[in-house]
Design a protein around this motif. Structure first.
Motif, short mmCIF file in Angstrom:
data_model
loop_
_atom_site.label_atom_id
_atom_site.label_comp_id
_atom_site.label_asym_id
_atom_site.label_seq_id
_atom_site.Cartn_x
_atom_site.Cartn_y
_atom_site.Cartn_z
N LEU A 149 -4.25 -4.51 1.03
CA LEU A 149 -5.46 -3.70 0.91
C LEU A 149 -5.76 -3.00 2.23
O LEU A 149 -6.43 -1.97 2.26
CB LEU A 149 -6.65 -4.55 0.46
CG LEU A 149 -6.56 -5.15 -0.93
CD1 LEU A 149 -7.89 -5.83 -1.29
CD2 LEU A 149 -6.20 -4.11 -1.99
N SER A 183 3.13 0.48 -2.17
CA SER A 183 2.80 -0.61 -1.25
C SER A 183 3.95 -0.89 -0.29
O SER A 183 4.31 -2.05 -0.02
CB SER A 183 2.43 -1.88 -2.03
OG SER A 183 1.66 -2.75 -1.23
N THR A 239 -13.91 -8.64 0.11
CA THR A 239 -13.95 -7.82 -1.10
C THR A 239 -15.14 -6.86 -1.05
O THR A 239 -15.05 -5.73 -1.55
CB THR A 239 -14.01 -8.68 -2.37
OG1 THR A 239 -15.16 -9.52 -2.34
CG2 THR A 239 -12.76 -9.54 -2.50
N VAL A 292 -14.06 -3.82 1.07
CA VAL A 292 -13.13 -2.93 0.35
C VAL A 292 -13.90 -2.13 -0.70
O VAL A 292 -13.68 -0.92 -0.88
CB VAL A 292 -11.99 -3.72 -0.30
CG1 VAL A 292 -11.08 -2.78 -1.10
CG2 VAL A 292 -11.17 -4.45 0.76
N LYS A 333 -5.14 -0.37 -6.11
CA LYS A 333 -4.23 -0.82 -5.04
C LYS A 333 -4.09 -2.32 -5.17
O LYS A 333 -5.09 -3.03 -5.26
CB LYS A 333 -4.80 -0.46 -3.66
CG LYS A 333 -3.91 -0.94 -2.49
CD LYS A 333 -2.64 -0.11 -2.43
CE LYS A 333 -1.65 -0.71 -1.41
NZ LYS A 333 -0.93 -1.89 -1.99
N TRP A 334 -2.86 -2.80 -5.20
CA TRP A 334 -2.58 -4.23 -5.31
C TRP A 334 -2.14 -4.78 -3.96
O TRP A 334 -1.70 -4.04 -3.08
CB TRP A 334 -1.46 -4.48 -6.33
CG TRP A 334 -1.78 -4.11 -7.73
CD1 TRP A 334 -2.25 -4.94 -8.71
CD2 TRP A 334 -1.64 -2.81 -8.35
NE1 TRP A 334 -2.41 -4.25 -9.89
CE2 TRP A 334 -2.05 -2.94 -9.70
CE3 TRP A 334 -1.21 -1.56 -7.88
CZ2 TRP A 334 -2.03 -1.87 -10.58
CZ3 TRP A 334 -1.21 -0.50 -8.77
CH2 TRP A 334 -1.61 -0.65 -10.10
N ALA A 335 -2.25 -6.11 -3.81
CA ALA A 335 -1.85 -6.75 -2.56
C ALA A 335 -1.42 -8.18 -2.85
O ALA A 335 -1.96 -8.83 -3.75
CB ALA A 335 -3.01 -6.74 -1.57
N SER A 341 -6.57 -7.24 -5.60
CA SER A 341 -6.49 -5.91 -6.21
C SER A 341 -7.83 -5.22 -6.06
O SER A 341 -8.87 -5.87 -5.98
CB SER A 341 -6.07 -5.99 -7.68
OG SER A 341 -6.97 -6.80 -8.43
N ALA A 342 -7.77 -3.90 -6.00
CA ALA A 342 -8.98 -3.09 -5.85
C ALA A 342 -8.82 -1.85 -6.72
O ALA A 342 -7.81 -1.15 -6.62
CB ALA A 342 -9.17 -2.69 -4.39
N VAL A 389 -13.27 -5.14 -6.96
CA VAL A 389 -12.32 -5.70 -5.99
C VAL A 389 -12.31 -7.21 -6.12
O VAL A 389 -13.37 -7.84 -6.28
CB VAL A 389 -12.70 -5.32 -4.54
CG1 VAL A 389 -11.65 -5.84 -3.56
CG2 VAL A 389 -12.87 -3.80 -4.39
N HIS A 401 -10.05 -10.96 -4.68
CA HIS A 401 -9.03 -11.62 -3.85
C HIS A 401 -8.96 -13.07 -4.29
O HIS A 401 -9.97 -13.76 -4.34
CB HIS A 401 -9.41 -11.52 -2.38
CG HIS A 401 -8.38 -12.12 -1.45
ND1 HIS A 401 -8.13 -13.46 -1.38
CD2 HIS A 401 -7.56 -11.53 -0.53
CE1 HIS A 401 -7.20 -13.69 -0.47
NE2 HIS A 401 -6.83 -12.54 0.06
#
Length: 233
Positions: free
Chosen positions: A61, A91, A131, A134, A181-183, A194-195, A204, A206
């Motif tokens: 992220l 990513s 979170t 973000v 966007k993934w992480a 993810s967000a 968002v 985590h």
């Protein structure tokens, strides 16, 4: 439906944000397991778990902050734009490393610009964020900079990341989502995040755990937000 209610909230406010919206959490926050921090934001306010302001590993992220800095404050070169796109859509760690070497101040500078109090670090790969931070950042982008390539790249993310990880879980599954966007962690404790944004809302999460646990907790957060938050419609 959750997404429809948030869309209605988003339509009300067209002005650019000048500060983070007020978030709240009610008793239903207990429905989200402690392993997951969760935040939802609209221009009218937001909701989050009690851990939404807890600094956690930013994982990928952080690439949102890095790429946004490179796009808006970098030299505007095609190489920078290409690396930023790969860092978001695929990513790509190598692309992020390239940008990080050119702009080592990017994460800290973005945190200062957007008032992200729980975000810090130099190298993107070891940065921390929450979170809530973000969500604040993405809502500001959607509200103040809707033509940002960051949002476009999130909306056209590759189905598989540069390292072979599928990008099809978490907040991306929330109805109405446009871009994500993934992480995830590559070593040590399993962590995923993810967000996502949709029309007038940002979500968002985590999780210390698997992608399956993460997705389940996201929907627990959605249900809790619906139970605790009164929105138009």
């Amino acid at each position: 439906m959750f997404a429809r209610r948030l869309v209605l909230a988003g339509v009300v406010v067209g002005a650019c944000l000048h500060g983070a919206p007020v978030a709240g959490a009610g008793p239903a926050a207990d429905a989200v397991p402690a392993r997951t921090a969760f935040s939802v934001r609209t221009p009218l306010g937001g909701w989050g778990t009690g851990t939404e302001n807890q600094p956690r590993a930013a994982l990928s992220l952080a690439k949102l902050y890095l790429a946004d800095y490179a796009v808006r404050h970098g030299d505007g070169s095609p190489a920078d734009l290409a690396a930023a796109e790969r860092a978001i859509r695929r990513s790509d760690d190598a692309a992020a490393d390239t940008l990080g070497a050119r702009y080592p101040q990017a994460v800290a500078a973005t945190a200062a610009e957007f008032g992200l109090a729980q975000t810090g670090g130099g190298y993107w790969g070891t940065a921390t964020t929450s979170t809530a931070d973000v969500a604040t950042f993405l809502l500001a982008k959607e509200t103040c900079d809707p033509d940002s390539p960051i949002l476009l790249w999130m909306a056209t993310a590759a189905p598989v990341a540069a390292d072979g990880t599928a990008q099809d879980w978490g907040t991306a599954d929330v109805p109405g989502v446009i871009g994500t966007k993934w992480a995830w962690s590559d070593t040590g404790i399993a962590e995923v995040a993810s967000a996502s944004f949709g029309p007038g809302f940002v979500v968002v999460a985590h999780t210390t755990g698997s992608t399956g646990e993460h997705t389940a907790d996201v929907f627990a957060g959605v249900a809790a937000a619906m139970a605790d938050t009164v929105l138009p419609g």
